[in-house]
Write a protein that holds these residues in place. Structure first.
Motif, PDB file in Angstrom:
ATOM      1  N   ILE A  68       0.640   3.908  13.132  1.00 31.42           N
ATOM      2  CA  ILE A  68      -0.553   3.753  12.284  1.00 31.42           C
ATOM      3  C   ILE A  68      -0.536   4.763  11.154  1.00 31.42           C
ATOM      4  CG2 ILE A  68      -3.057   3.869  12.257  1.00 31.42           C
ATOM      5  CD1 ILE A  68      -3.052   2.886  15.146  1.00 31.42           C
ATOM      6  N   SER A  69      -0.204   6.014  11.453  1.00 29.89           N
ATOM      7  CA  SER A  69      -0.174   7.062  10.421  1.00 29.89           C
ATOM      8  C   SER A  69       0.888   6.782   9.372  1.00 29.89           C
ATOM      9  CB  SER A  69       0.068   8.410  11.088  1.00 29.89           C
ATOM     10  OG  SER A  69       0.187   9.429  10.121  1.00 29.89           O
ATOM     11  N   GLN A  70       2.046   6.276   9.814  1.00 29.62           N
ATOM     12  CA  GLN A  70       3.115   5.986   8.858  1.00 29.62           C
ATOM     13  C   GLN A  70       2.720   4.841   7.923  1.00 29.62           C
ATOM     14  OE1 GLN A  70       6.798   5.021  10.715  1.00 29.62           O
ATOM     15  NE2 GLN A  70       7.980   5.168   8.808  1.00 29.62           N
ATOM     16  N   ARG A  71       2.118   3.762   8.498  1.00 33.51           N
ATOM     17  CA  ARG A  71       1.687   2.660   7.664  1.00 33.51           C
ATOM     18  C   ARG A  71       0.613   3.104   6.673  1.00 33.51           C
ATOM     19  NH1 ARG A  71       0.138  -0.631  11.327  1.00 33.51           N
ATOM     20  NH2 ARG A  71      -2.093  -0.227  11.218  1.00 33.51           N
ATOM     21  N   ARG A  72      -0.294   3.946   7.134  1.00 32.01           N
ATOM     22  CA  ARG A  72      -1.360   4.454   6.266  1.00 32.01           C
ATOM     23  C   ARG A  72      -0.753   5.286   5.125  1.00 32.01           C
ATOM     24  NH1 ARG A  72      -5.489   7.824   9.504  1.00 32.01           N
ATOM     25  NH2 ARG A  72      -5.539   5.827  10.619  1.00 32.01           N
ATOM     26  N   SER A  73       0.252   6.097   5.414  1.00 28.28           N
ATOM     27  CA  SER A  73       0.869   6.934   4.376  1.00 28.28           C
ATOM     28  C   SER A  73       1.585   6.092   3.329  1.00 28.28           C
ATOM     29  CB  SER A  73       1.858   7.919   5.019  1.00 28.28           C
ATOM     30  OG  SER A  73       1.211   8.751   5.939  1.00 28.28           O
ATOM     31  N   VAL A  74       2.283   5.043   3.786  1.00 33.25           N
ATOM     32  CA  VAL A  74       3.013   4.191   2.849  1.00 33.25           C
ATOM     33  C   VAL A  74       2.054   3.474   1.909  1.00 33.25           C
ATOM     34  CG1 VAL A  74       4.477   2.152   2.663  1.00 33.25           C
ATOM     35  CG2 VAL A  74       5.014   3.923   4.330  1.00 33.25           C
ATOM     36  N   VAL A  75       1.008   2.888   2.488  1.00 32.23           N
ATOM     37  CA  VAL A  75       0.055   2.141   1.661  1.00 32.23           C
ATOM     38  C   VAL A  75      -0.653   3.060   0.673  1.00 32.23           C
ATOM     39  CG1 VAL A  75      -2.048   0.760   1.708  1.00 32.23           C
ATOM     40  CG2 VAL A  75      -0.241   0.341   3.380  1.00 32.23           C
ATOM     41  N   LEU A  76      -1.097   4.214   1.165  1.00 34.25           N
ATOM     42  CA  LEU A  76      -1.801   5.134   0.270  1.00 34.25           C
ATOM     43  C   LEU A  76      -0.863   5.699  -0.802  1.00 34.25           C
ATOM     44  CD1 LEU A  76      -4.109   7.057   2.772  1.00 34.25           C
ATOM     45  CD2 LEU A  76      -4.693   5.165   1.234  1.00 34.25           C
ATOM     46  N   SER A  77       0.421   5.878  -0.478  1.00 35.05           N
ATOM     47  CA  SER A  77       1.381   6.357  -1.479  1.00 35.05           C
ATOM     48  C   SER A  77       1.546   5.335  -2.598  1.00 35.05           C
ATOM     49  CB  SER A  77       2.729   6.650  -0.822  1.00 35.05           C
ATOM     50  OG  SER A  77       2.610   7.662   0.151  1.00 35.05           O
ATOM     51  N   PHE A  78       1.651   4.074  -2.218  1.00 28.33           N
ATOM     52  CA  PHE A  78       1.760   3.037  -3.243  1.00 28.33           C
ATOM     53  C   PHE A  78       0.532   3.031  -4.148  1.00 28.33           C
ATOM     54  CE2 PHE A  78       5.220   1.099  -0.776  1.00 28.33           C
ATOM     55  CZ  PHE A  78       6.048   0.686  -1.798  1.00 28.33           C
ATOM     56  N   TRP A  79      -0.641   3.152  -3.528  1.00 26.56           N
ATOM     57  CA  TRP A  79      -1.862   3.157  -4.333  1.00 26.56           C
ATOM     58  C   TRP A  79      -1.951   4.416  -5.207  1.00 26.56           C
ATOM     59  CZ3 TRP A  79      -5.079  -0.446  -5.742  1.00 26.56           C
ATOM     60  CH2 TRP A  79      -5.141  -1.612  -5.012  1.00 26.56           C
ATOM     61  N   ALA A  80      -1.470   5.512  -4.717  1.00 22.26           N
ATOM     62  CA  ALA A  80      -1.476   6.729  -5.539  1.00 22.26           C
ATOM     63  C   ALA A  80      -0.574   6.566  -6.757  1.00 22.26           C
ATOM     64  CB  ALA A  80      -1.025   7.926  -4.694  1.00 22.26           C
ATOM     65  N   VAL A  81       0.596   5.942  -6.565  1.00 20.21           N
ATOM     66  CA  VAL A  81       1.485   5.708  -7.708  1.00 20.21           C
ATOM     67  C   VAL A  81       0.811   4.786  -8.730  1.00 20.21           C
ATOM     68  CG1 VAL A  81       3.659   4.631  -8.395  1.00 20.21           C
ATOM     69  CG2 VAL A  81       3.591   6.134  -6.405  1.00 20.21           C
ATOM     70  N   LYS A 540      -5.818  -3.434   5.896  1.00 19.69           N
ATOM     71  CA  LYS A 540      -5.410  -3.049   7.247  1.00 19.69           C
ATOM     72  C   LYS A 540      -5.714  -1.579   7.511  1.00 19.69           C
ATOM     73  CE  LYS A 540      -3.316  -3.497  11.215  1.00 19.69           C
ATOM     74  NZ  LYS A 540      -3.969  -4.215  12.324  1.00 19.69           N
ATOM     75  N   VAL A 541      -5.477  -0.723   6.518  1.00 22.26           N
ATOM     76  CA  VAL A 541      -5.776   0.702   6.687  1.00 22.26           C
ATOM     77  C   VAL A 541      -7.263   0.915   6.885  1.00 22.26           C
ATOM     78  CG1 VAL A 541      -5.760   2.927   5.495  1.00 22.26           C
ATOM     79  CG2 VAL A 541      -3.734   1.480   5.450  1.00 22.26           C
ATOM     80  N   VAL A 542      -8.078   0.219   6.111  1.00 23.11           N
ATOM     81  CA  VAL A 542      -9.530   0.346   6.278  1.00 23.11           C
ATOM     82  C   VAL A 542      -9.948  -0.133   7.659  1.00 23.11           C
ATOM     83  CG1 VAL A 542     -11.763  -0.463   5.428  1.00 23.11           C
ATOM     84  CG2 VAL A 542      -9.973   0.185   3.804  1.00 23.11           C
ATOM     85  N   GLY A 543      -9.335  -1.239   8.153  1.00 23.71           N
ATOM     86  CA  GLY A 543      -9.654  -1.704   9.495  1.00 23.71           C
ATOM     87  C   GLY A 543      -9.275  -0.699  10.564  1.00 23.71           C
ATOM     88  N   ASP A 544      -8.131  -0.030  10.392  1.00 28.50           N
ATOM     89  CA  ASP A 544      -7.722   0.988  11.360  1.00 28.50           C
ATOM     90  C   ASP A 544      -8.707   2.152  11.373  1.00 28.50           C
ATOM     91  OD1 ASP A 544      -5.557  -0.547  11.997  1.00 28.50           O
ATOM     92  OD2 ASP A 544      -4.161   0.525  10.666  1.00 28.50           O
ATOM     93  N   LEU A 545      -9.163   2.527  10.196  1.00 35.05           N
ATOM     94  CA  LEU A 545     -10.113   3.642  10.136  1.00 35.05           C
ATOM     95  C   LEU A 545     -11.420   3.282  10.810  1.00 35.05           C
ATOM     96  CD1 LEU A 545      -9.480   4.910   6.488  1.00 35.05           C
ATOM     97  CD2 LEU A 545      -8.723   5.954   8.623  1.00 35.05           C
ATOM     98  N   ARG A 546     -11.863   2.049  10.620  1.00 38.43           N
ATOM     99  CA  ARG A 546     -13.116   1.626  11.273  1.00 38.43           C
ATOM    100  C   ARG A 546     -12.932   1.566  12.787  1.00 38.43           C
ATOM    101  NH1 ARG A 546     -15.321  -3.309   7.411  1.00 38.43           N
ATOM    102  NH2 ARG A 546     -15.955  -1.983   5.631  1.00 38.43           N
ATOM    103  N   ALA A 547     -11.772   1.078  13.220  1.00 39.76           N
ATOM    104  CA  ALA A 547     -11.524   1.008  14.667  1.00 39.76           C
ATOM    105  C   ALA A 547     -11.459   2.403  15.277  1.00 39.76           C
ATOM    106  CB  ALA A 547     -10.225   0.250  14.932  1.00 39.76           C
ATOM    107  N   ALA A 548     -10.893   3.343  14.519  1.00 41.12           N
ATOM    108  CA  ALA A 548     -10.818   4.716  15.026  1.00 41.12           C
ATOM    109  C   ALA A 548     -12.205   5.331  15.162  1.00 41.12           C
ATOM    110  CB  ALA A 548      -9.939   5.571  14.112  1.00 41.12           C
ATOM    111  N   GLN A 549     -13.086   4.967  14.257  1.00 40.74           N
ATOM    112  CA  GLN A 549     -14.446   5.477  14.357  1.00 40.74           C
ATOM    113  C   GLN A 549     -15.201   4.855  15.526  1.00 40.74           C
ATOM    114  OE1 GLN A 549     -16.216   4.725  10.586  1.00 40.74           O
ATOM    115  NE2 GLN A 549     -15.079   6.350   9.521  1.00 40.74           N
TER     116      GLN A 549
END
Length: 549
Positions: A68-81, A540-549
């Motif tokens: 989950i952390s790796q997928r979150r990092s990849v997606v956020l990296s793309f958005w940061a670029v 998907k990242v937003v869904g993971d964050l909601r599930a974690a909460q």
């Protein structure tokens, strides 16, 4: 019979067992014969069995936190670029950047040079020889009379410091320039006559300055050669293939005569401040020209057919970074006449010559057959004065309709350019460059105001500011009576060059050839396919964050 009976018993027992077993599904025909309550009970029991089977399935494996952390990092990296690199780059390449221009300064320069110019436009300082017998009051009266006749466009300052030339009074029939002395056809002690002679001396200069104020008259140079250029003059003596021994003697004396002529030009300090001249000489044999009267076009065609460029020095083909060198080619064709051979005459030319625009000139020198006269003296008398006049016409900044026969004669042996003429042309050239600079900057301000898609790089704004500063400096030098002619010419020329660089800057028209909508049309097909998986990954990242909460 016993077998038939046993078969019936078997089928009856099978039907009895089928009726007693509720877990076996009934056929379509059998269910239609069953009671509705029995069918509903069977369906409910089947559904319960399905739920019990599903509850007994193993639960899906839980995704590890590392994935989950790796997928979150990849997606956020793309958005940061995209956010921090892609969007700024897209904005930078699709936005028309317009640096602020000094519109007020451009308008003030146009007013000061063209619309409401401050008079005088140019000033000239002249010392007064004691032979004129003019006291302070007489000098003031002669100066006032000359300036009134010139309309205040050219200010003549008699006795001002820094004078480059001195006026002398005498009883000559015409004005004669002899080195640094200008001899006027005015008697001593006659301020009005001195003022009238000075007005006649500078009348064509004042007319040229007034003509440049007319916005309908173009200010572009009629010729490619200017006073401030590096000039290479090529002198070619062209002889017919059947030249006699006397004509060949002229060929032997040609290099020395050219060197002496150019040495006189270099000795004139006034002209040397403007021009940097180099030269070469050659002799060439060609087919003879047709004797009799020649049309100027015939002589011009012959000039084009003669191969005169192979001898030019290699430095004329310098790179673009080197200062430009203008090439002038002067050709003298020697023709022997006598007996049945008439001289060659160029139609419409008293000097038997033509001017080849931007290239040079051709002179036909007619020599009597068997003449044994001094070749050098004949060149000084018949050829080099014509070369000097042709060269002056190539340099003249006077507009059409103003240029005419000048109001003075240069004394002494012929030279390529004298200092007095160079100063006059320098003042006219400087003011013409100021007018051209003002109009170029005004046109540039109109263009960028009318076309909002025109980009204005900061470098263009800096060029405009530098051009305005140089133009004001040149105008001040022109109005100063001191000897500032060469400095004014160079300052005005630099202002014009800066204005042209700003006007023709290629970066200003890039957005005109590639509009914003064209850039967006290029970017969208590239960004569209990338955006969809990025949006899905972000969801998907937003869904993971909601599930974690």
């Amino acid at each position: 019979m016993a077998a038939t009976r046993s078969g019936r018993i078997t089928r009856a027992s099978a039907r009895t067992q089928a009726d007693d077993s509720p877990s076996v599904p009934l056929g379509r025909n059998d269910q239609s014969r069953r009671h509705p309550a029995t069918v509903e009970a069977a369906a409910a029991e089947a559904a319960g069995a399905t739920r019990r089977a599903a509850s007994r399935r193993p639960a899906p494996a839980k995704e590890p936190l590392e994935g989950i952390s790796q997928r979150r990092s990849v997606v956020l990296s793309f958005w940061a670029v995209i956010l921090f690199l892609g969007l700024p780059l897209w904005y930078r390449t699709t936005t028309v950047h317009r640096a602020p221009l000094p519109y007020a300064e451009i308008g003030r320069l146009e007013d000061a040079v063209v619309r409401r110019p401050e008079l005088p436009l140019a000033a000239v300082a002249l010392a007064v020889d004691g032979g004129c017998a003019l006291d302070a009051a007489g000098r003031a009266a002669a100066q006032a009379a000359a300036n009134a006749a010139l309309g205040g466009l050219v200010h003549v300052a008699l006795g001002a410091p820094g004078a480059r030339h001195t006026i002398a009074c005498g009883g000559a029939a015409e004005t004669v320039v002899d080195g640094g002395v200008v001899r006027l056809p005015a008697p001593s002690g006659a301020p009005d006559a001195v003022g009238a002679a000075l007005a006649a001396l500078f009348r064509d200069e004042a007319a040229a300055l007034a003509a440049f104020l007319d916005e309908r008259r173009p200010t572009s140079n009629l010729h490619d050669i200017k006073l401030t250029d590096d000039v290479h003059v090529s002198y070619t003596l062209v002889l017919p293939n059947d030249a006699s021994a006397a004509v060949l003697a002229a060929a032997a004396a040609w290099p020395a005569a050219v060197g002496q002529f150019m040495a006189r030009a270099g000795a004139d300090a006034g002209a040397a401040e403007y021009l940097r001249v180099s030269f070469d000489s050659q002799v060439q044999f060609v087919g003879p020209l047709r004797a009799g009267e020649l049309a100027p076009s015939e002589l011009s065609n012959a000039f084009a057919e003669w191969d005169l460029g192979d001898h030019l020095p290699a430095r004329l083909d310098a790179s673009e970074d080197a200062p430009p060198t203008s090439v002038v080619q002067f050709v003298v064709y020697v023709h022997e006449h006598g007996g049945d051979v008439p001289p060659v005459a160029v139609a419409g030319s008293r000097s038997n010559s033509i001017l080849v625009s931007n290239r040079g000139g051709v002179i036909v020198w007619n020599r009597p057959a068997g003449a044994a006269a001094d070749v050098a003296a004949g060149l000084d008398r018949a050829v080099f004065p014509v070369f000097a006049r042709l060269f002056e016409r190539l340099l003249s900044p006077l507009p059409p309709g103003v240029a005419g026969r000048r109001a003075y004669r240069v004394a002494g042996p012929p030279r390529l350019l004298d200092g007095f003429t160079a100063d006059r042309y320098g003042r006219v050239l400087a003011y013409r460059s100021l007018v051209a600079t003002s109009r170029t900057l005004a046109s540039l301000s109109h263009v960028v105001t009318a076309l909002p898609n025109v980009a204005i790089p900061p470098g263009v704004a800096a060029l405009i500011a530098a051009a305005i500063a140089r133009a004001h400096a040149a105008a001040a030098l022109l109005r100063a009576p001191a000897a500032a002619g060469p400095a004014a010419v160079r300052a005005a020329g630099a202002a014009g060059a800066l204005a042209d660089r700003a006007f023709f800057d290629s970066r200003m028209v890039q957005s005109m050839f590639v509009p914003t909508e064209h850039k967006i049309a290029v970017y969208l097909p590239l960004l569209g396919p990338i955006t969809i998986p990025l949006l899905v990954g972000l969801r998907k990242v937003v869904g993971d964050l909601r599930a974690a909460q």
